[in-house]
Design a protein around this motif. Structure first.
Motif, PDB file in Angstrom:
ATOM      1  N   VAL A  69      -5.578   2.510 -10.193  1.00 34.92           N
ATOM      2  CA  VAL A  69      -5.181   2.674  -8.793  1.00 34.92           C
ATOM      3  C   VAL A  69      -3.926   1.838  -8.556  1.00 34.92           C
ATOM      4  CG1 VAL A  69      -5.879   2.369  -6.388  1.00 34.92           C
ATOM      5  CG2 VAL A  69      -7.584   3.026  -8.088  1.00 34.92           C
ATOM      6  N   LEU A  70      -2.874   2.480  -7.990  1.00 36.92           N
ATOM      7  CA  LEU A  70      -1.572   1.818  -7.837  1.00 36.92           C
ATOM      8  C   LEU A  70      -1.195   1.626  -6.378  1.00 36.92           C
ATOM      9  CD1 LEU A  70       1.311   0.927  -8.879  1.00 36.92           C
ATOM     10  CD2 LEU A  70       1.944   3.352  -8.738  1.00 36.92           C
ATOM     11  N   LEU A  71      -0.749   0.403  -6.033  1.00 32.87           N
ATOM     12  CA  LEU A  71      -0.043   0.140  -4.776  1.00 32.87           C
ATOM     13  C   LEU A  71       1.424  -0.055  -5.131  1.00 32.87           C
ATOM     14  CD1 LEU A  71      -0.012  -0.480  -1.695  1.00 32.87           C
ATOM     15  CD2 LEU A  71      -0.203  -2.891  -2.321  1.00 32.87           C
ATOM     16  N   ASP A  72       2.246   0.943  -4.842  1.00 32.15           N
ATOM     17  CA  ASP A  72       3.663   0.886  -5.176  1.00 32.15           C
ATOM     18  C   ASP A  72       4.400  -0.016  -4.192  1.00 32.15           C
ATOM     19  OD1 ASP A  72       6.021   1.381  -6.410  1.00 32.15           O
ATOM     20  OD2 ASP A  72       6.112   3.523  -5.979  1.00 32.15           O
ATOM     21  N   GLN A  73       5.560  -0.531  -4.612  1.00 27.25           N
ATOM     22  CA  GLN A  73       6.379  -1.365  -3.728  1.00 27.25           C
ATOM     23  C   GLN A  73       6.875  -0.557  -2.533  1.00 27.25           C
ATOM     24  OE1 GLN A  73       9.448  -3.449  -5.819  1.00 27.25           O
ATOM     25  NE2 GLN A  73      10.155  -4.549  -4.033  1.00 27.25           N
ATOM     26  N   LYS A 159       3.141   0.930   7.748  1.00 24.10           N
ATOM     27  CA  LYS A 159       2.915   1.919   6.680  1.00 24.10           C
ATOM     28  C   LYS A 159       2.454   1.231   5.392  1.00 24.10           C
ATOM     29  CE  LYS A 159       6.305   5.292   8.393  1.00 24.10           C
ATOM     30  NZ  LYS A 159       7.591   5.970   8.120  1.00 24.10           N
ATOM     31  N   LYS A 160       3.062   0.061   5.085  1.00 27.91           N
ATOM     32  CA  LYS A 160       2.667  -0.668   3.875  1.00 27.91           C
ATOM     33  C   LYS A 160       1.210  -1.113   3.983  1.00 27.91           C
ATOM     34  CE  LYS A 160       3.439  -2.715  -0.113  1.00 27.91           C
ATOM     35  NZ  LYS A 160       4.477  -3.672  -0.451  1.00 27.91           N
ATOM     36  N   ARG A 161       0.765  -1.519   5.177  1.00 29.70           N
ATOM     37  CA  ARG A 161      -0.627  -1.938   5.349  1.00 29.70           C
ATOM     38  C   ARG A 161      -1.585  -0.753   5.220  1.00 29.70           C
ATOM     39  NH1 ARG A 161       1.300  -4.714   9.849  1.00 29.70           N
ATOM     40  NH2 ARG A 161      -0.184  -3.702  11.251  1.00 29.70           N
ATOM     41  N   ILE A 162      -1.149   0.414   5.697  1.00 27.31           N
ATOM     42  CA  ILE A 162      -1.973   1.619   5.544  1.00 27.31           C
ATOM     43  C   ILE A 162      -2.115   1.965   4.062  1.00 27.31           C
ATOM     44  CG2 ILE A 162      -2.003   4.127   5.951  1.00 27.31           C
ATOM     45  CD1 ILE A 162      -0.643   3.463   8.689  1.00 27.31           C
ATOM     46  N   ALA A 163      -1.020   1.869   3.320  1.00 31.12           N
ATOM     47  CA  ALA A 163      -1.072   2.129   1.875  1.00 31.12           C
ATOM     48  C   ALA A 163      -1.985   1.139   1.173  1.00 31.12           C
ATOM     49  CB  ALA A 163       0.340   2.058   1.288  1.00 31.12           C
ATOM     50  N   LEU A 164      -1.934  -0.142   1.578  1.00 31.59           N
ATOM     51  CA  LEU A 164      -2.800  -1.167   0.994  1.00 31.59           C
ATOM     52  C   LEU A 164      -4.265  -0.862   1.299  1.00 31.59           C
ATOM     53  CD1 LEU A 164      -3.345  -3.862  -0.400  1.00 31.59           C
ATOM     54  CD2 LEU A 164      -2.797  -5.021   1.760  1.00 31.59           C
ATOM     55  N   LEU A 180      -6.712  -2.208 -10.880  1.00 31.77           N
ATOM     56  CA  LEU A 180      -5.900  -2.212  -9.661  1.00 31.77           C
ATOM     57  C   LEU A 180      -4.518  -2.769  -9.993  1.00 31.77           C
ATOM     58  CD1 LEU A 180      -5.672  -1.819  -6.604  1.00 31.77           C
ATOM     59  CD2 LEU A 180      -6.669  -4.092  -6.303  1.00 31.77           C
ATOM     60  N   ILE A 181      -3.469  -1.957  -9.767  1.00 33.28           N
ATOM     61  CA  ILE A 181      -2.093  -2.365 -10.038  1.00 33.28           C
ATOM     62  C   ILE A 181      -1.356  -2.463  -8.706  1.00 33.28           C
ATOM     63  CG2 ILE A 181       0.071  -1.721 -11.159  1.00 33.28           C
ATOM     64  CD1 ILE A 181      -1.498  -0.388 -13.335  1.00 33.28           C
ATOM     65  N   MET A 182      -0.785  -3.635  -8.412  1.00 37.02           N
ATOM     66  CA  MET A 182      -0.178  -3.885  -7.103  1.00 37.02           C
ATOM     67  C   MET A 182       1.229  -4.457  -7.269  1.00 37.02           C
ATOM     68  SD  MET A 182      -3.491  -5.609  -5.235  1.00 37.02           S
ATOM     69  CE  MET A 182      -3.310  -4.839  -3.644  1.00 37.02           C
ATOM     70  N   ASP A 183       2.188  -3.826  -6.578  1.00 35.66           N
ATOM     71  CA  ASP A 183       3.580  -4.278  -6.605  1.00 35.66           C
ATOM     72  C   ASP A 183       3.909  -4.890  -5.240  1.00 35.66           C
ATOM     73  OD1 ASP A 183       6.187  -4.732  -7.235  1.00 35.66           O
ATOM     74  OD2 ASP A 183       6.685  -2.665  -7.773  1.00 35.66           O
ATOM     75  N   GLU A 184       4.055  -6.202  -5.198  1.00 35.35           N
ATOM     76  CA  GLU A 184       4.336  -6.965  -3.972  1.00 35.35           C
ATOM     77  C   GLU A 184       3.324  -6.650  -2.855  1.00 35.35           C
ATOM     78  OE1 GLU A 184       6.196  -9.397  -3.861  1.00 35.35           O
ATOM     79  OE2 GLU A 184       7.759  -9.177  -5.352  1.00 35.35           O
ATOM     80  N   PRO A 185       2.043  -6.926  -3.075  1.00 31.73           N
ATOM     81  CA  PRO A 185       1.023  -6.578  -2.071  1.00 31.73           C
ATOM     82  C   PRO A 185       1.089  -7.393  -0.793  1.00 31.73           C
ATOM     83  CG  PRO A 185       0.038  -7.882  -3.831  1.00 31.73           C
ATOM     84  CD  PRO A 185       1.446  -7.565  -4.260  1.00 31.73           C
ATOM     85  N   THR A 186       1.694  -8.595  -0.820  1.00 38.89           N
ATOM     86  CA  THR A 186       1.679  -9.460   0.369  1.00 38.89           C
ATOM     87  C   THR A 186       2.846  -9.201   1.314  1.00 38.89           C
ATOM     88  OG1 THR A 186       2.896 -11.242  -0.750  1.00 38.89           O
ATOM     89  CG2 THR A 186       0.493 -11.280  -0.914  1.00 38.89           C
ATOM     90  N   ASN A 187       3.819  -8.354   0.909  1.00 43.43           N
ATOM     91  CA  ASN A 187       4.912  -8.013   1.829  1.00 43.43           C
ATOM     92  C   ASN A 187       4.351  -7.380   3.098  1.00 43.43           C
ATOM     93  OD1 ASN A 187       6.712  -8.936  -0.039  1.00 43.43           O
ATOM     94  ND2 ASN A 187       7.740  -6.993  -0.391  1.00 43.43           N
ATOM     95  N   HIS A 188       4.838  -7.809   4.253  1.00 43.00           N
ATOM     96  CA  HIS A 188       4.471  -7.263   5.570  1.00 43.00           C
ATOM     97  C   HIS A 188       3.056  -7.654   6.011  1.00 43.00           C
ATOM     98  CE1 HIS A 188       8.147  -4.968   5.264  1.00 43.00           C
ATOM     99  NE2 HIS A 188       7.714  -4.386   4.171  1.00 43.00           N
ATOM    100  N   LEU A 189       2.458  -8.635   5.344  1.00 44.48           N
ATOM    101  CA  LEU A 189       1.165  -9.141   5.800  1.00 44.48           C
ATOM    102  C   LEU A 189       1.362 -10.504   6.442  1.00 44.48           C
ATOM    103  CD1 LEU A 189      -1.229  -8.401   2.776  1.00 44.48           C
ATOM    104  CD2 LEU A 189      -0.590  -6.891   4.655  1.00 44.48           C
ATOM    105  N   ASP A 190       0.624 -10.774   7.539  1.00 47.52           N
ATOM    106  CA  ASP A 190       0.664 -12.130   8.076  1.00 47.52           C
ATOM    107  C   ASP A 190      -0.271 -13.007   7.249  1.00 47.52           C
ATOM    108  OD1 ASP A 190      -2.003 -11.920   9.106  1.00 47.52           O
ATOM    109  OD2 ASP A 190      -1.250 -11.028  10.952  1.00 47.52           O
TER     110      ASP A 190
END
Length: 637
Positions: A69-73, A159-164, A180-190
């Motif tokens: 499962v991929l979370l793309d940048q 949109k990034k949070r919806i994808a996450l 689980l493969i994640m590219d910069e998962p913390t961007n746009h998160l508080d």
């Protein structure tokens, strides 16, 4: 269980290798981070593992029972569909049941009882309630609501949070063995979201490969770090702190080896020069050894350092003043009578939940957004350096060197010397080859680096950085931090990168909502510790109030049925209703004042008299709160 094997993996673009002959393995429970300079293929490597891209050579073996499962940048989201349709976008009986149930119960209107009963029966039949609770937790923690909203109307961060959310939900519903493969998962998160995600991914059964710039996240999550440096792969078993220790030791050993090689090379070079050109009996083996020593002596121990001793425009006496500034969007209040006067060399961090108004505040300082009322006075000598989230802007695709030369051919340094655009680019880790690359071909992090360079070319003395760490690689982050620590001008940073904030800022503007901005004297970790204590204290107060209310309710005499029929329910008078509303407004204000006083007392900067006055005021506030809580209970009953 063995999940993945990568053997001799090679990938190039335009005949330039991103990486060569990479070999590593992933086992169940591994949490591995990839570390490398931007543009060296981290994101490409993740896509190869997912089957999105194909390597030039080498093998990738993935166990047949493992689902990737991929979370793309830059995740692909369908703007024409709503949030619910994007999150539940593939056919799965349990997902379909939850989607149907959420669709029926979404919104403020009363659901159709027949449809609701059918949906609940389907949930029962599939035993889907546990998964529904998991879905609700993910959506709630990522602040995703109004599931019928069209995605095309949302911001990039939303949109990034919806994808996450989609990735985390898919991971829960896929096979038991998931990579689980994640590219910069913390961007746009508080920060609250990041801390929750740390806890969520920290579970033992999660197997993870990720690329991230968030060093606290790395430290708290990862048990292995793989670095790609000059085509070589280095593996560290442990967290980010362990990786830093091992890299420092490696660089020290490399430096010693290169020094030894250079000394030997100088001797061999002298020998080579002394030999007659026509002589054919010269030792062939020694000639071969000479070229080997030459190669070792030429090795670069470290990447080129980013030197940023810029020549800063002089700061005058007046910097920046905000007087009684108000700002709202409809019913949402951003600032309510905000006052502040910036001093020379101030380093302020701006924090708060997403949507609290941080970027609006920044835009008001820069003159991009008007205030509703009040004054924002900018000193005549102030030159803003605006590092915005919008990123690099160029009118047409040009090469990197051309873009910089359009700003200036030469750049002045603090010591009075100048460097050419090409030299300056090299100091920003752009090699001569990379300087002639088109901007559109750069990676996200390389564009961020170029954006920073273009801002510094304008010689600012007041830097305003809105999420500057997003997409930057760790080597560039270290260099940027060193520059900012030496920067003599004023600095405002909006960032969710806790490590970065702790290292750079002196105090914080905390956007707490409803126009309240708290000036906290300290760094981010200190603020979070106090905030957690305050949350714990508030929870205890709420619990005590609930217990007192329940006790009062239980102590009430139960009237007889006939008396209950005759007795009319007492209604609040207009005056009592107004009093109840006033109390409900005053109590949070008193709590906020108390928290502010406690924070100032804990800062260690107050005199004895000030501490005494603060203590007396806190005691008075506690007494007032108790009095108002009792009156609130009376009126509520």
């Amino acid at each position: 269980m063995h999940y993945v094997s990568v053997e001799n993996l090679t990938k190039s673009y335009s005949d330039k290798p991103l990486f060569e002959d990479l070999t590593f393995h992933v086992n169940e429970g591994d949490k591995i981070a990839f570390v490398a300079l931007n543009g060296t293929g981290k994101s490409t490597l993740l896509k190869i593992l997912c089957g999105v891209e194909i390597p030039d050579s080498g093998k990738v073996w993935i166990h047949k029972d493992v689902t990737v499962v991929l979370l793309d940048q830059n995740p692909s989201i369908n703007d024409k569909r709503n949030i619910l349709e994007n999150i539940f976008d593939h056919d799965h009986p349990i997902l379909n049941a939850i989607k149907n149930y959420e669709l029926i119960t979404e919104g403020d209107t009363e659901p159709d009882p027949v449809k609701l009963a059918e949906a609940m029966a389907e949930m029962d039949e599939l035993n889907a309630w546990h998964f529904d609770a998991q879905v609700k937790e993910i959506l709630g923690k990522l602040n995703i609501h109004h599931l019928d909203q069209q995605v095309g109307t949302l911001s990039g961060g939303q949109k990034k949070r919806i994808a996450l959310a989609k990735v985390l939900i898919d991971m829960g519903f896929e096979h038991r063995h998931t990579l689980l493969i994640m590219d910069e998962p913390t961007n746009h998160l508080d920060v609250q979201m990041i801390e929750w995600l740390e806890h969520y991914l920290g579970q033992e059964n999660v197997t993870l490969l990720l690329v991230t710039h968030d060093r606290y996240f790395l430290d708290n999550i990862c048990n292995e770090i793989i670095e790609i440096d000059n085509g070589q792969l280095y593996v560290t078993r442990g967290n980010y702190e362990k990786y830093i220790e091992q890299k420092a030791a490696r660089l020290e050993n490399d430096a010693a080896s290169v020094d030894k090689a250079r000394n030997r090379y100088r001797k061999e070079l002298e020998w080579m020069r002394k030999q007659p050109k026509a002589r054919t009996t010269k030792s062939k083996s020694r000639q071969d050894a000479f070229y080997e020593w030459k190669e070792k002596a030429s090795k670069k121990v470290e990447q080129a350092q980013l030197e940023l001793q810029v020549k800063m425009t002089r700061l005058g006496g007046k910097i920046l003043e905000l007087k009684k500034v108000y700002k709202s969007f409809g019913e949402k209040t951003i600032l309510k009578g905000f006052d502040y006067t910036f001093k020379r060399g101030e380093r302020v961090g701006v924090v708060g939940k997403n949507g609290a108004g941080k970027s609006t505040f920044i835009n008001m300082l820069l003159g991009k957004e008007p205030s509703d009322s009040g004054k924002i006075n900018v000193g005549e000598t102030i030159v803003f350096g605006d590092f915005s989230q919008e990123g690099l802007v160029w009118e047409e695709d040009v090469r990197v060197i051309e873009y910089v030369k359009n700003i200036a051919e030469y750049f002045p340094l603090a010591d009075g010397s100048k460097v050419s655009a090409a030299q300056f680019l090299q100091r920003f880790l752009f090699s001569p080859d990379k300087q002639y690359t088109y901007i559109s071909k750069l990676s996200g992090g390389e564009k961020k680096r170029l954006q920073l360079l273009s801002i510094l070319f304008r010689n600012p003395n007041f830097l305003v950085l809105d999420e500057p760490t997003n997409d930057l690689d760790l080597p560039t982050l270290d260099i940027l931090e060193e520059f900012l620590m030496d920067f003599q001008g004023c600095l405002i940073i909006v960032s969710h990168d806790r490590y970065f904030m702790d290292k750079i800022v002196d105090h914080l503007f905390v956007f707490e909502g409803d126009g309240v901005v708290r000036d906290f004297p300290g760094n981010y970790s200190q603020y979070r510790e106090i905030a957690k204590e305050e949350e714990k204290y508030k929870a205890e107060l709420d619990k005590e109030a609930e217990l007192a209310y329940n006790k009062a309710e239980a102590a009430k005499p139960v009237p007889s049925a006939s008396a209950a029929e005759k007795k009319e329910v007492k209604k609040l008078t207009f005056k009592e209703k107004k009093e109840l509303e006033t109390i409900e407004k005053e109590m949070p204000q008193l709590e906020a004042e108390k928290q502010q006083l406690e924070a100032e007392m804990s800062s260690g900067s107050l005199s004895f008299d000030a501490l005494q006055k603060h203590g007396e005021r806190i005691a008075a506030i506690v007494a007032l709160l108790e009095e108002k809580e009792m009156r609130w209970l009376e009126l509520s009953e």
